[in-house]
Design an enzyme around this catalytic site. Structure first.
Site, PDB file in Angstrom:
ATOM      1  N   SER A 155      -7.868   1.302   9.909  1.00  0.00           N
ATOM      2  CA  SER A 155      -8.222   0.522   8.722  1.00  0.00           C
ATOM      3  C   SER A 155      -8.719  -0.839   9.173  1.00  0.00           C
ATOM      4  O   SER A 155      -8.029  -1.562   9.902  1.00  0.00           O
ATOM      5  CB  SER A 155      -6.998   0.359   7.814  1.00  0.00           C
ATOM      6  OG  SER A 155      -7.361  -0.258   6.599  1.00  0.00           O
ATOM      7  N   CYS A 202       2.361  -2.166   0.958  1.00  0.00           N
ATOM      8  CA  CYS A 202       2.174  -1.098  -0.027  1.00  0.00           C
ATOM      9  C   CYS A 202       3.423  -0.838  -0.853  1.00  0.00           C
ATOM     10  O   CYS A 202       3.377  -0.098  -1.827  1.00  0.00           O
ATOM     11  CB  CYS A 202       1.739   0.188   0.674  1.00  0.00           C
ATOM     12  SG  CYS A 202       0.198   0.010   1.578  1.00  0.00           S
TER      13      CYS A 202
END
Length: 392
Positions: A203, A329
């Protein structure tokens, strides 16, 4: 609103490097074409993607065609796990997945989702040091195992896993091997041959590139069912118009990270050890979570007995210091970290933990300032908790 003066949450995201932004800017303006278009502007955009793919492939030591661009690590993890599982289901090739109990939720929730459709999974627990044992992975293998997924470095406690050894094991049994390398990018080697991986997720925003772009390395010949349908982008593997500026930025940031890796890592290690030593020496009943040596050079995860981690973070924020309690998250969750529970901490110990993750631009002065604030904060909160207990 408080202004962040000291940023210590680089595991959550990183600022875009000015050199990366400079490389991206033309693809927002004069070179804005859709890479699927056949006219000149489209061909320019397509050339930029092809060049970025080749640049990244050199770092991963793979073929450019083995790289699939995605929207980030979560999509890459989903694509790897669900793609492999459904291809094997449709072709009657097996039904069992092995992963670990302290993976990122992008992996864990993907596997749990598949269990609703009859797939079976084994969740191997790490040791108290936050490291998975290869023999425990081997013990979980069954004749119908189709995939092993183990993260390269844990996103909360930073412990580095024996990926190459697990990859060799998987291939000895003829099983596909995936690693979530999102936290490892920029600090650890990404040579897919030496790591013995078939699938690898990255990412961009973890290594000074923008959010919203990532990749999945897929070894040539690996069978998986592509999950996003639509156009023929990414050689019919991942539909959707490519994020050209993001892809260019990711390639630039990855090149910079590996060109400067030795210098960056030395800087991060010095700051990390200064922070760990300071915490353990100055604050009683502080505990470092995860192995001290086999961990990322920028990760410090600590528990402070008798103090709530979220309260510590709020106090740090009031002093202009940004840190976290774990994965970005799961921010806002009232549940203790599944990572810390997996390595044997009690729920109370897990809730007393914070994560401080360093970046290339942090300084010794910032670490010293953080230590001063932490010591004062934990001492004051413990006194307050003790006074409240006596008042009852």
């Amino acid at each position: 609103m408080n202004r962040t003066e000291i940023y210590l949450d680089h595991a959550a995201t990183t600022p875009v490097d000015p050199r990366v932004l400079e490389a991206m800017l033309p693809y927002f303006t004069e070179q804005f074409g859709n890479p699927s278009s056949i006219y000149a502007a489209g061909r320019q955009a397509r050339a930029a993607i092809d060049q970025a793919r080749a640049r990244i492939a050199r770092i991963l030591h793979c073929q450019p065609r083995e790289i699939v661009f995605t929207s980030g690590g979560t999509e890459s993890d989903n694509l790897a796990i669900k793609g492999v599982a459904w291809w094997h289901r449709l072709n009657g090739r097996g039904n069992h997945i092995i992963t670990t109990a302290f993976e990122h939720h992008a992996v864990l929730h993907s596997v749990q989702y598949l269990e609703k459709f009859g797939f079976e999974a084994t969740y191997v627990r790490p040791g108290p040091d936050g490291i998975v044992r290869v023999e425990d992975i081997e013990a979980a293998i069954r004749p119908d195992t189709i995939l092993i997924s183990v993260m390269y470095a844990n996103n909360e406690i930073g412990t580095i896993q024996p990926i190459a050894e697990i990859g060799k094991l998987a291939h000895r049994y003829g099983i596909l091997f995936h690693t979530d390398a999102v936290q490892a990018a920029g600090t650890l080697p990404l040579d897919v041959e030496r790591l013995h991986v078939d699938l690898l997720s990255l990412s961009a925003h973890k290594f000074y590139a923008p959010k919203g772009v990532g990749l999945l390395y897929v070894r040539q010949g690996t069978k998986l069912l592509w999950q996003q349908n639509g156009g023929s982008q990414e050689s019919n593997r991942r539909a959707g118009t490519e994020n050209v500026p993001g892809i260019v930025g990711m390639a630039t940031a990855l090149e910079l990270a590996y060109a400067e890796r030795e210098e960056r890592n030395a800087h991060l290690l010095a700051l990390r050890d200064r922070l760990i030593d300071g915490i353990l020496q100055r604050i009683p009943d502080a505990r470092l979570n995860g192995d001290r040596e086999q961990r990322l050079p920028n990760n410090v995860n600590v528990s402070f007995e008798g103090v709530d981690g979220e309260t510590i973070l709020l106090n740090l924020d009031m002093h202009g210091i940004a840190a976290s309690s774990g994965s970005a998250c799961t921010t806002g969750s009232t549940e203790p970290s599944h990572v810390l529970l997996a390595i044997g901490l009690t729920p109370e110990q897990a809730r007393s933990s914070i994560r401080l993750t360093l970046g290339k631009d942090n300084t010794e002065q910032e670490i010293d300032r953080t230590l001063d604030v932490l010591e004062e904060t934990v001492t004051r909160l413990r006194r307050l908790t003790s006074a409240q207990a006596r008042a009852r």
